[in-house]
Design a protein around this motif. Sequence first.
Motif, PDB file in Angstrom:
ATOM      1  N   LEU A  21      26.741  68.354 -62.953  1.00  0.00           N
ATOM      2  CA  LEU A  21      27.957  67.745 -62.399  1.00  0.00           C
ATOM      3  C   LEU A  21      27.967  66.228 -62.605  1.00  0.00           C
ATOM      4  CD1 LEU A  21      28.484  69.765 -59.101  1.00  0.00           C
ATOM      5  CD2 LEU A  21      29.956  69.731 -61.117  1.00  0.00           C
ATOM      6  N   ALA A  22      26.846  65.577 -62.333  1.00  0.00           N
ATOM      7  CA  ALA A  22      26.776  64.124 -62.528  1.00  0.00           C
ATOM      8  C   ALA A  22      26.932  63.780 -64.006  1.00  0.00           C
ATOM      9  CB  ALA A  22      25.458  63.577 -61.979  1.00  0.00           C
ATOM     10  N   LEU A  81      22.238  58.437 -56.731  1.00  0.00           N
ATOM     11  CA  LEU A  81      23.519  59.140 -56.850  1.00  0.00           C
ATOM     12  C   LEU A  81      24.221  59.270 -55.502  1.00  0.00           C
ATOM     13  CD1 LEU A  81      22.649  61.909 -59.467  1.00  0.00           C
ATOM     14  CD2 LEU A  81      24.347  60.092 -59.718  1.00  0.00           C
ATOM     15  N   VAL A  82      23.464  59.524 -54.443  1.00  0.00           N
ATOM     16  CA  VAL A  82      24.080  59.595 -53.115  1.00  0.00           C
ATOM     17  C   VAL A  82      24.716  58.252 -52.769  1.00  0.00           C
ATOM     18  CG1 VAL A  82      23.593  59.800 -50.638  1.00  0.00           C
ATOM     19  CG2 VAL A  82      22.685  61.489 -52.226  1.00  0.00           C
ATOM     20  N   LEU A  83      24.011  57.158 -53.043  1.00  0.00           N
ATOM     21  CA  LEU A  83      24.584  55.832 -52.786  1.00  0.00           C
ATOM     22  C   LEU A  83      25.811  55.586 -53.657  1.00  0.00           C
ATOM     23  CD1 LEU A  83      21.305  53.735 -52.452  1.00  0.00           C
ATOM     24  CD2 LEU A  83      22.896  54.407 -50.627  1.00  0.00           C
ATOM     25  N   TYR A  84      25.753  56.015 -54.919  1.00  0.00           N
ATOM     26  CA  TYR A  84      26.893  55.864 -55.822  1.00  0.00           C
ATOM     27  C   TYR A  84      28.110  56.591 -55.257  1.00  0.00           C
ATOM     28  CZ  TYR A  84      29.892  56.177 -59.887  1.00  0.00           C
ATOM     29  OH  TYR A  84      30.969  56.081 -60.721  1.00  0.00           O
ATOM     30  N   PHE A  85      27.947  57.857 -54.898  1.00  0.00           N
ATOM     31  CA  PHE A  85      29.089  58.634 -54.420  1.00  0.00           C
ATOM     32  C   PHE A  85      29.536  58.195 -53.029  1.00  0.00           C
ATOM     33  CE2 PHE A  85      27.464  61.654 -57.721  1.00  0.00           C
ATOM     34  CZ  PHE A  85      28.546  61.506 -58.577  1.00  0.00           C
ATOM     35  N   ALA A  86      28.623  57.669 -52.220  1.00  0.00           N
ATOM     36  CA  ALA A  86      29.040  57.081 -50.936  1.00  0.00           C
ATOM     37  C   ALA A  86      29.919  55.860 -51.203  1.00  0.00           C
ATOM     38  CB  ALA A  86      27.822  56.703 -50.097  1.00  0.00           C
ATOM     39  N   LEU A 105      32.737  63.729 -52.833  1.00  0.00           N
ATOM     40  CA  LEU A 105      31.894  64.570 -51.979  1.00  0.00           C
ATOM     41  C   LEU A 105      31.454  65.842 -52.687  1.00  0.00           C
ATOM     42  CD1 LEU A 105      33.728  64.150 -48.545  1.00  0.00           C
ATOM     43  CD2 LEU A 105      31.663  62.973 -49.367  1.00  0.00           C
ATOM     44  N   ILE A 106      32.331  66.376 -53.546  1.00  0.00           N
ATOM     45  CA  ILE A 106      31.980  67.572 -54.322  1.00  0.00           C
ATOM     46  C   ILE A 106      30.793  67.272 -55.238  1.00  0.00           C
ATOM     47  CG2 ILE A 106      32.784  69.063 -56.210  1.00  0.00           C
ATOM     48  CD1 ILE A 106      35.575  68.935 -54.813  1.00  0.00           C
ATOM     49  N   TYR A 107      30.781  66.080 -55.822  1.00  0.00           N
ATOM     50  CA  TYR A 107      29.676  65.698 -56.696  1.00  0.00           C
ATOM     51  C   TYR A 107      28.424  65.352 -55.894  1.00  0.00           C
ATOM     52  CZ  TYR A 107      32.900  65.569 -60.622  1.00  0.00           C
ATOM     53  OH  TYR A 107      33.801  65.914 -61.606  1.00  0.00           O
ATOM     54  N   ALA A 108      28.606  64.795 -54.709  1.00  0.00           N
ATOM     55  CA  ALA A 108      27.457  64.383 -53.894  1.00  0.00           C
ATOM     56  C   ALA A 108      26.752  65.565 -53.231  1.00  0.00           C
ATOM     57  CB  ALA A 108      27.912  63.383 -52.828  1.00  0.00           C
ATOM     58  N   VAL A 112      22.707  65.941 -52.524  1.00  0.00           N
ATOM     59  CA  VAL A 112      22.118  65.927 -51.170  1.00  0.00           C
ATOM     60  C   VAL A 112      21.278  67.184 -50.969  1.00  0.00           C
ATOM     61  CG1 VAL A 112      22.651  66.028 -48.705  1.00  0.00           C
ATOM     62  CG2 VAL A 112      23.912  64.456 -50.185  1.00  0.00           C
ATOM     63  N   ALA A 113      21.798  68.322 -51.399  1.00  0.00           N
ATOM     64  CA  ALA A 113      21.050  69.572 -51.257  1.00  0.00           C
ATOM     65  C   ALA A 113      19.733  69.518 -52.039  1.00  0.00           C
ATOM     66  CB  ALA A 113      21.901  70.754 -51.723  1.00  0.00           C
TER      67      ALA A 113
END
Length: 118
Positions: A21-22, A81-86, A105-108, A112-113
């Motif tokens: 996805l990323a 990536l979490v920081l990027y999508f946040a 959020l769909i990409y994050a 996260v999982a």
Amino acid sequence: MPVSHTVHTVHTVVAFVAAVLAGFSAVSVFVRAPWVVKPIADYGIPAAWLPWLGAAKAAGAVGLLVGLAVPAIGVAAGIGLVLYFAGAVVTVLRAGWYAHIPFPLIYAAPVVAALVLA
């Protein structure tokens, strides 16, 4: 199948999905897909930032895959990536495009999982 083996298998699948996805998101930026570039412009992000945004997502995708062999790299990539999508969520909120909040959020979510399972 032992629990640890199952968790490892699930983590591998989830990390792979997150990386795909990323990576897809990065390629969409690099090829300047209209469904990506127009909203980014509407949010007020300069077009000159596109290569950097794509590179960040691409690096995160590669890092997630490398993280399957070197866990510390996967964790670092996941955090990035979490920081990027946040940041993407904050950007969408600041621009007032509330209907677009689900997209980052769909990409994050799989990232996260993958971090939780790591």
